[in-house]
Design a protein around this motif. Structure first.
Motif, PDB file in Angstrom:
ATOM      1  N   ALA A 182       0.838  -1.203   0.000  1.00  0.00           N
ATOM      2  CA  ALA A 182       0.000   0.000   0.000  1.00  0.00           C
ATOM      3  C   ALA A 182       0.870   1.249   0.000  1.00  0.00           C
ATOM      4  O   ALA A 182       0.572   2.232  -0.698  1.00  0.00           O
ATOM      5  CB  ALA A 182      -0.918  -0.006   1.223  1.00  0.00           C
ATOM      6  N   PHE A 183       1.973   1.214   0.739  1.00  0.00           N
ATOM      7  CA  PHE A 183       2.893   2.351   0.767  1.00  0.00           C
ATOM      8  C   PHE A 183       3.513   2.559  -0.613  1.00  0.00           C
ATOM      9  O   PHE A 183       3.625   3.691  -1.093  1.00  0.00           O
ATOM     10  CB  PHE A 183       3.993   2.120   1.799  1.00  0.00           C
ATOM     11  CG  PHE A 183       5.072   3.182   1.782  1.00  0.00           C
ATOM     12  CD1 PHE A 183       4.866   4.407   2.390  1.00  0.00           C
ATOM     13  CD2 PHE A 183       6.279   2.944   1.137  1.00  0.00           C
ATOM     14  CE1 PHE A 183       5.852   5.391   2.361  1.00  0.00           C
ATOM     15  CE2 PHE A 183       7.265   3.912   1.101  1.00  0.00           C
ATOM     16  CZ  PHE A 183       7.050   5.147   1.724  1.00  0.00           C
ATOM     17  N   ALA A 184       3.913   1.464  -1.258  1.00  0.00           N
ATOM     18  CA  ALA A 184       4.528   1.557  -2.583  1.00  0.00           C
ATOM     19  C   ALA A 184       3.539   2.104  -3.601  1.00  0.00           C
ATOM     20  O   ALA A 184       3.896   2.916  -4.464  1.00  0.00           O
ATOM     21  CB  ALA A 184       5.036   0.184  -3.023  1.00  0.00           C
ATOM     22  N   ALA A 185       2.276   1.654  -3.506  1.00  0.00           N
ATOM     23  CA  ALA A 185       1.261   2.135  -4.452  1.00  0.00           C
ATOM     24  C   ALA A 185       0.991   3.622  -4.267  1.00  0.00           C
ATOM     25  O   ALA A 185       0.701   4.337  -5.231  1.00  0.00           O
ATOM     26  CB  ALA A 185      -0.025   1.340  -4.265  1.00  0.00           C
ATOM     27  N   ALA A 186       1.097   4.083  -3.009  1.00  0.00           N
ATOM     28  CA  ALA A 186       0.835   5.498  -2.718  1.00  0.00           C
ATOM     29  C   ALA A 186       2.053   6.375  -2.995  1.00  0.00           C
ATOM     30  O   ALA A 186       1.936   7.599  -3.078  1.00  0.00           O
ATOM     31  CB  ALA A 186       0.410   5.660  -1.262  1.00  0.00           C
ATOM     32  N   ASN A 187       3.233   5.734  -3.163  1.00  0.00           N
ATOM     33  CA  ASN A 187       4.467   6.487  -3.398  1.00  0.00           C
ATOM     34  C   ASN A 187       5.224   5.887  -4.580  1.00  0.00           C
ATOM     35  O   ASN A 187       6.334   5.351  -4.412  1.00  0.00           O
ATOM     36  CB  ASN A 187       5.349   6.469  -2.142  1.00  0.00           C
ATOM     37  CG  ASN A 187       4.690   7.132  -0.956  1.00  0.00           C
ATOM     38  OD1 ASN A 187       4.784   8.330  -0.763  1.00  0.00           O
ATOM     39  ND2 ASN A 187       3.998   6.326  -0.147  1.00  0.00           N
TER      40      ASN A 187
END
Length: 199
Positions: A182-187
């Motif tokens: 989720a962090f990677a998708a948001a960044n």
């Protein structure tokens, strides 16, 4: 002196079948994942930058910032659906193996919902309807892993300590993996920079 062993009861046979189906779900999924990802040629599938859903995309086109082209997408979508069916069947057939104490029906129900989600993911690839696909995938990551944590902490699994500990560890690792995804998708910029450093 001869020793006699009790014949397996019908319940025991169904339970063993359920366990076999759960194992089969995992094995078929991993095998097809490797086969489908290796069929990619341009571009190569990357465990670091691609989503697993990219393997089931039916078109060769950009999806969520990735150039996606999965020639064996039908195989991956079949694996998604099979995983869901086998997961549901397995949890139903092994339902009574666990102690009646605790919240076994709660975590079993969560696993069942995760199984249904796998079926949705396979029937609706990301490039066909991203919204439906994403809504279908969310319970896999959240409920599926939360169910493992709940099972590992439940009194219902105290009669099988190895399975209990394994479920707890896998659930925690799965939730951590989802958080990082989720962090990677948001960044995406940070992800691309990290991928470049590891190239």
């Amino acid at each position: 002196m001869t020793t006699t062993h009790p014949r397996p009861t019908s319940t025991t046979r169904w339970t063993r079948l359920g366990g076999a189906l759960l194992a089969l779900g995992t094995v078929q999924f991993l095998v097809l994942h490797v086969i489908v990802q290796n069929a990619w040629t341009r571009p190569r599938y990357s465990w670091w930058t691609n989503y697993i859903s990219d393997l089931g995309a039916v078109h060769c086109a950009p999806v969520l910032g990735n150039d996606v082209c999965s020639p064996l997408h039908a195989g991956m979508n079949t694996a998604f659906i099979a995983q869901g069916v086998l997961l549901i069947a397995g949890v139903v057939l092994t339902a009574d193996v666990w102690s009646a104490k605790g919240n076994r029906r709660v975590w079993q129900g969560m696993v069942g919902v995760a199984g249904a989600s796998w079926i949705v993911v396979g029937l609706v690839p990301e490039d066909v309807d991203l919204t439906v696909h994403s809504i279908g995938a969310l319970p896999i990551f959240l409920l599926g892993n939360a169910a493992l944590v709940a099972a590992g902490a439940s009194a219902s699994t105290r009669n099988r300590p190895t399975a209990r500990a394994t479920a707890l560890v896998l659930g925690v690792v799965g939730l951590l993996g989802f958080t990082l995804t989720a962090f990677a998708a948001a960044n995406p910029v940070a992800l691309s920079a990290s991928a470049s450093r590891n190239a």
